[in-house]
Design a protein around this motif. Sequence first.
Motif, PDB file in Angstrom:
ATOM      1  N   GLU A  57      85.817  33.455  17.725  1.00  0.00           N
ATOM      2  CA  GLU A  57      87.029  32.648  17.872  1.00  0.00           C
ATOM      3  C   GLU A  57      88.264  33.404  17.399  1.00  0.00           C
ATOM      4  OE1 GLU A  57      88.821  28.330  16.393  1.00  0.00           O
ATOM      5  OE2 GLU A  57      87.313  29.377  15.206  1.00  0.00           O
TER       6      GLU A  57
ATOM      7  N   ILE B 299      90.649  29.402  21.708  1.00  0.00           N
ATOM      8  CA  ILE B 299      89.547  28.565  22.180  1.00  0.00           C
ATOM      9  C   ILE B 299      89.170  27.550  21.116  1.00  0.00           C
ATOM     10  CG2 ILE B 299      88.607  30.389  23.645  1.00  0.00           C
ATOM     11  CD1 ILE B 299      86.420  30.758  21.443  1.00  0.00           C
ATOM     12  N   ASN B 300      88.369  26.591  21.510  1.00  0.00           N
ATOM     13  CA  ASN B 300      87.791  25.628  20.582  1.00  0.00           C
ATOM     14  C   ASN B 300      86.426  26.151  20.152  1.00  0.00           C
ATOM     15  OD1 ASN B 300      86.739  23.467  19.190  1.00  0.00           O
ATOM     16  ND2 ASN B 300      87.231  21.942  20.744  1.00  0.00           N
TER      17      ASN B 300
ATOM     18  N   ASP C 276      83.139  25.015  21.603  1.00  0.00           N
ATOM     19  CA  ASP C 276      82.715  25.408  22.947  1.00  0.00           C
ATOM     20  C   ASP C 276      81.755  26.597  22.933  1.00  0.00           C
ATOM     21  OD1 ASP C 276      84.239  23.439  24.141  1.00  0.00           O
ATOM     22  OD2 ASP C 276      85.993  24.730  24.388  1.00  0.00           O
TER      23      ASP C 276
ATOM     24  N   ALA D 214      77.907  25.908  23.652  1.00  0.00           N
ATOM     25  CA  ALA D 214      77.694  25.541  25.053  1.00  0.00           C
ATOM     26  C   ALA D 214      77.772  26.771  25.955  1.00  0.00           C
ATOM     27  CB  ALA D 214      78.734  24.506  25.482  1.00  0.00           C
ATOM     28  N   ALA D 215      78.705  27.675  25.651  1.00  0.00           N
ATOM     29  CA  ALA D 215      78.872  28.878  26.467  1.00  0.00           C
ATOM     30  C   ALA D 215      77.695  29.842  26.309  1.00  0.00           C
ATOM     31  CB  ALA D 215      80.179  29.578  26.100  1.00  0.00           C
TER      32      ALA D 215
ATOM     33  N   LEU E 171      85.407  29.540  29.091  1.00  0.00           N
ATOM     34  CA  LEU E 171      83.985  29.450  28.751  1.00  0.00           C
ATOM     35  C   LEU E 171      83.227  30.685  29.210  1.00  0.00           C
ATOM     36  CD1 LEU E 171      82.876  25.741  29.430  1.00  0.00           C
ATOM     37  CD2 LEU E 171      82.908  26.960  27.242  1.00  0.00           C
TER      38      LEU E 171
END
Length: 440
Positions: free
Chosen positions: A175, A185-186, A189, A192-193, A375
């Motif tokens: 990050e 970015i969050n 995420d 999930a990526a 992502l």
Amino acid sequence: MNAVIIAVLIMLVLSLVRVHVVIALVIGALAGGVVGGLGLTDTIDVFTNGLGGSANVALSYALLGGFAVAISRTGLPDVIVKLALAIVGKEGDSRKRALSKALIFIIILTISCFSQNVVPIHIAFIPILIPPILKILNELGVDRRAIATIITFGLTTPYILLPYGFGAIYHDIVETNMAESGLVINRADIPAALLLPVFGLVIGLLIAVFITYRKQRNYETKELMRETNISEKAFTKRSVIFAILAIIITLIVQLITKSMIVSALAGLIVIYLSGTIKWTESDELVTNGMKMMAFIGFVMLSASGFAAVIRETGHVDALVEQVAGVIGQNQALAALLMLLVGLFITMGIGSSFSTIPIIAAIFVPLGAAVGFSPLAIIALIGTAGALGDAGAPASDSTLGPTAGLNADGQHDHIWDTCVPTFIHFNIPLLVFGWIAAMVL
């Protein structure tokens, strides 16, 4: 010649010929800065100022190392290992060889995974657990290459996917360095990526255990090169209970504060208050923890300075324009090239954590130029960083398994650990990382 290419090539070549990776990073950064027109003095200044980019991570590693040493002093790891050995020994005496092997595999896999997130002691459990069960493995005809892949899977997969323990540090690096390279970015995420690349690791593990190394392999039962007698470890119920409490509090504090520094400090305080570790021993404790994690910390600091220099040259943009001009909007080719770059850099450095600052500076602008989604860029950076960690000769993920499995001198580091883990983990990571970049 592009300064980025010069810097990375020099760093890689020096690392591969066994020049210490910190020295290789410094020399590569200096060469890249000079080629990029910064001049030697300005390059040194930029490199020095860039070191602060990984200061938070280096301190996190130091305190986490201290926490790991403190946990080991409580006797909790020894309790876990004794229970595992008791179960394995009991089943190993039976005729159900398949069940015994499966039980051993599950125990080793569970402890390996827990060492990254739940009880963050990293590779410290290996010399405690593995040497005592080598005789049992020999009797069952277990191929030690299967054990090497199981341990390496446990040392890498949890930090890639789960944002706890070492995973919190890895996700923070991803990050932070993506933000410094222009893409905010969050952090939520990231798992999930990276789910698809992790699925590739699972497939690699299953192939190794159930296909490649399922046949019996014979070893000679020898006296261990270094005896490990965990029964000599002194611990009490009180110390073990407080160790578990410290781990729980560490996880809770990490969830609340999102800081490994604060959470590791909270865990250390709990152990200190329990009386298991004397206050007079605190200096030795933290020092030993820092020693255990010093290599990774210094490599990451150097990598941060390296990334700062190549960004300052302005040649990253030039490289991105050149590469984008060649590949156009061919995302399939771009994803493959980016992942291969990550593989080579990580193989040279030996640390996925230290690779991120270098590749993020290149991948973020290149990914944006080619048209990848945020992502997809996360998947490329996270996967490219992890690529090579499994098969790198200088990686903790390979050195740790070899240290335990070669206790009797019958397990080769390169051919029995590095090559098997490279084949079964890096290839699936490459394939599924590419797929993730294309579908996200």
